[in-house]
Scaffold this motif. Structure first.
Motif, PDB file in Angstrom:
ATOM      1  N   ASP A 142       0.806  -1.221   0.000  1.00  0.00           N
ATOM      2  CA  ASP A 142       0.000   0.000   0.000  1.00  0.00           C
ATOM      3  C   ASP A 142       0.838   1.271   0.000  1.00  0.00           C
ATOM      4  O   ASP A 142       0.284   2.371   0.024  1.00  0.00           O
ATOM      5  CB  ASP A 142      -0.917   0.020   1.231  1.00  0.00           C
ATOM      6  N   LEU A 143       2.158   1.144  -0.008  1.00  0.00           N
ATOM      7  CA  LEU A 143       3.016   2.324   0.071  1.00  0.00           C
ATOM      8  C   LEU A 143       2.859   3.193  -1.170  1.00  0.00           C
ATOM      9  O   LEU A 143       2.947   2.706  -2.305  1.00  0.00           O
ATOM     10  CB  LEU A 143       4.479   1.902   0.226  1.00  0.00           C
ATOM     11  N   ARG A 144       2.607   4.467  -0.957  1.00  0.00           N
ATOM     12  CA  ARG A 144       2.475   5.445  -2.030  1.00  0.00           C
ATOM     13  C   ARG A 144       3.105   6.759  -1.576  1.00  0.00           C
ATOM     14  O   ARG A 144       3.035   7.099  -0.384  1.00  0.00           O
ATOM     15  CB  ARG A 144       1.006   5.711  -2.363  1.00  0.00           C
ATOM     16  N   PRO A 145       3.735   7.517  -2.484  1.00  0.00           N
ATOM     17  CA  PRO A 145       4.267   8.823  -2.100  1.00  0.00           C
ATOM     18  C   PRO A 145       3.197   9.667  -1.422  1.00  0.00           C
ATOM     19  O   PRO A 145       2.049   9.739  -1.883  1.00  0.00           O
ATOM     20  CB  PRO A 145       4.697   9.430  -3.433  1.00  0.00           C
ATOM     21  N   GLY A 146       3.577  10.272  -0.307  1.00  0.00           N
ATOM     22  CA  GLY A 146       2.642  11.097   0.436  1.00  0.00           C
ATOM     23  C   GLY A 146       1.870  10.353   1.504  1.00  0.00           C
ATOM     24  O   GLY A 146       1.148  10.964   2.293  1.00  0.00           O
ATOM     25  N   SER A 147       2.017   9.015   1.550  1.00  0.00           N
ATOM     26  CA  SER A 147       1.240   8.234   2.520  1.00  0.00           C
ATOM     27  C   SER A 147       1.921   8.124   3.874  1.00  0.00           C
ATOM     28  O   SER A 147       1.327   7.616   4.824  1.00  0.00           O
ATOM     29  CB  SER A 147       0.960   6.826   1.970  1.00  0.00           C
ATOM     30  N   SER A 148       3.174   8.597   3.979  1.00  0.00           N
ATOM     31  CA  SER A 148       3.912   8.542   5.241  1.00  0.00           C
ATOM     32  C   SER A 148       4.536   9.900   5.507  1.00  0.00           C
ATOM     33  O   SER A 148       4.961  10.590   4.576  1.00  0.00           O
ATOM     34  CB  SER A 148       5.016   7.477   5.187  1.00  0.00           C
ATOM     35  N   THR A 149       4.611  10.254   6.769  1.00  0.00           N
ATOM     36  CA  THR A 149       5.222  11.525   7.148  1.00  0.00           C
ATOM     37  C   THR A 149       6.220  11.302   8.273  1.00  0.00           C
ATOM     38  O   THR A 149       6.282  10.229   8.874  1.00  0.00           O
ATOM     39  CB  THR A 149       4.151  12.532   7.601  1.00  0.00           C
ATOM     40  N   GLY A 150       7.005  12.352   8.557  1.00  0.00           N
ATOM     41  CA  GLY A 150       7.975  12.249   9.634  1.00  0.00           C
ATOM     42  C   GLY A 150       9.081  11.271   9.295  1.00  0.00           C
ATOM     43  O   GLY A 150       9.316  10.921   8.132  1.00  0.00           O
ATOM     44  N   TRP A 151       9.774  10.771  10.326  1.00  0.00           N
ATOM     45  CA  TRP A 151      10.918   9.898  10.083  1.00  0.00           C
ATOM     46  C   TRP A 151      10.521   8.576   9.440  1.00  0.00           C
ATOM     47  O   TRP A 151      11.322   7.964   8.729  1.00  0.00           O
ATOM     48  CB  TRP A 151      11.681   9.649  11.380  1.00  0.00           C
ATOM     49  N   GLN A 152       9.260   8.132   9.651  1.00  0.00           N
ATOM     50  CA  GLN A 152       8.866   6.848   9.073  1.00  0.00           C
ATOM     51  C   GLN A 152       8.768   6.908   7.545  1.00  0.00           C
ATOM     52  O   GLN A 152       8.701   5.862   6.886  1.00  0.00           O
ATOM     53  CB  GLN A 152       7.549   6.377   9.663  1.00  0.00           C
ATOM     54  N   ALA A 153       8.776   8.119   6.967  1.00  0.00           N
ATOM     55  CA  ALA A 153       8.765   8.223   5.508  1.00  0.00           C
ATOM     56  C   ALA A 153      10.044   7.663   4.904  1.00  0.00           C
ATOM     57  O   ALA A 153      10.039   7.232   3.743  1.00  0.00           O
ATOM     58  CB  ALA A 153       8.573   9.675   5.081  1.00  0.00           C
ATOM     59  N   PHE A 154      11.135   7.641   5.666  1.00  0.00           N
ATOM     60  CA  PHE A 154      12.399   7.164   5.099  1.00  0.00           C
ATOM     61  C   PHE A 154      12.415   5.651   4.895  1.00  0.00           C
ATOM     62  O   PHE A 154      12.707   5.187   3.788  1.00  0.00           O
ATOM     63  CB  PHE A 154      13.569   7.640   5.964  1.00  0.00           C
ATOM     64  N   PRO A 155      12.110   4.820   5.906  1.00  0.00           N
ATOM     65  CA  PRO A 155      12.032   3.382   5.608  1.00  0.00           C
ATOM     66  C   PRO A 155      10.924   3.056   4.611  1.00  0.00           C
ATOM     67  O   PRO A 155      11.100   2.193   3.734  1.00  0.00           O
ATOM     68  CB  PRO A 155      11.772   2.740   6.977  1.00  0.00           C
TER      69      PRO A 155
END
Length: 392
Positions: free
Chosen positions: A85-98
């Protein structure tokens, strides 16, 4: 205890078993060559001893579960994410890196499984020392190793390809328009050398760097003025360079020489001329620095550092009060040269100093910050260190 050992211990405590692998990658200091990488130019970075480690192990589901040991001495858990389900914009903060690295690998055709991740690092964040790229390089290497594709194995991506995967994660998922300098430095630098890297061709040369042989040291001054590539004027400068290259009819500003600057300026609006001037002259400063290092002319590098800072401050306009105070105080106290490093708008500066003057320079910088009621800077000596690797 080093960061890799700490990551392995925390992983075991959290998941009840040892990690399948631990990889780490270093932060970097760029001796010279700032904002040249995304203009197809030249850079001259070195790895520093500070690193980010990633311990990982498999999961039975398709979830990416990450945790990091924070500066506050607490374990911070990211939200559980489903790899598919990973898509650009779906994660923020430090968890966007992994999440971003897993997404970039998946988009490149790699079947990323569910993973448990434990992250521990000692690269100062927001200091212009590339903590985010150290993290993403360690993540990419650990994930690829888990897939049976460690660097050097048949069918595995090359270090250059991994650098571009990390760049895609940073650019397209995290939303920071960075170039290739930081990833390449973290992956390819070696101990006791700086990496002379031609971004366009991919050619790289390990240039010996031992300032102590000349009675000198490279002091890093972390101003503690925080910066973020995704929130600063970094992207604006990059777009300006791309627009200038288009107006000049070249692929990138790397194709303009100093002799061509007067004619180039006739084709550019006033606001783009200083950007082009910086990139063109900074590329020349990189080439001059490499020649000096090859001949052992360490002290003569100082004026080139000063010129680089003046150009970043006046032409590229990415310095700030804290960086200018650090550079000016260091030079006035005896540094042979100094300049800001990284994207700008905060972060760190470097100063080439006589070893005998270290205490004096450090004291002068701290006093200059105190006089202006600025946060006390953190200082350390940059030692050219090893690039990314598997620790266990």
């Amino acid at each position: 205890m080093n960061v890799s050992t700490r990551a392995a211990e925390l992983f075991a405590a959290e998941h009840g078993r040892a990690p399948s692998a631990v990889w780490s990658a270093p932060g970097r200091v760029n001796l010279i060559g700032e904002h040249t990488d995304y203009n197809d130019g030249f850079v001259l970075p070195m790895a520093i001893p500070h690193r980010v480690a990633v311990a990982l192990g498999p999961r039975d589901d398709r979830k990416l579960v990450a945790a990091t040991w924070g500066d506050d001495g607490q374990l911070h858990q990211a939200d559980e994410l489903v790899v598919d389900d990973l898509r650009p914009g779906s994660s923020t903060g430090w968890q966007a890196f992994p999440a971003g690295v897993a997404w970039a690998l998946r988009e490149a055709g790699h079947a990323v499984p569910g993973l448990n991740l434990m992250i521990v690092g000692d690269v100062p964040t927001g200091a212009g020392l590339s903590s985010s790229h150290a993290l993403q390089c360690a993540l990419a290497l650990a994930m690829l190793d888990h897939l049976g594709l460690p660097p050097g194995d048949p069918g595995a991506p090359s270090l250059a390809e991994i650098a571009r995967l990390v760049q895609r994660s940073e650019n397209d998922y995290v939303g920071a328009p960075t170039g290739l300098l930081d990833q390449t430095a973290s992956l390819r630098c070696v101990e006791s050398h700086v990496l002379f890297f031609d971004v366009r061709s991919g050619d790289a040369e390990q240039v010996p760097f031992d300032p102590r042989s000349a009675g000198l040291e490279l002091l890093v001054i972390d101003t503690r003025a925080k910066h973020s590539h995704s929130e600063s004027g970094y992207g604006e400068r990059r777009k300006g360079c791309e627009r200038a290259a288009d107006l000049l009819g070249v692929k990138a500003l790397r194709d303009i020489s100093a002799a061509q600057l007067p004619a180039a300026n006739q084709k550019l609006p006033d606001e783009l001329q200083p950007l082009v001037k910086h990139v063109v002259t900074e590329n020349e400063r990189v080439l001059s620095t490499v020649e000096l290092l090859r001949s052992g002319g360490y002290a003569e590098v100082g004026p080139l550092l000063n010129a680089s800072h003046a150009s970043l401050r006046d032409d590229y306009r990415v310095s700030c009060l804290e960086l200018d105070v650090a550079v000016d105080a260091a030079v006035q106290a005896g540094a042979l040269g100094a300049r800001m490093i990284g994207g700008g708008f905060g972060g760190s500066a470097i100063a080439l100093i006589p070893t005998s003057e270290r205490a004096r320079v450090e004291a002068a910088v701290r006093a200059a910050f105190a006089e202006r009621s600025l946060t006390e800077p953190r200082v350390f000596i940059a030692i050219p260190s090893a690039g990314a690797g598997r620790d266990r």
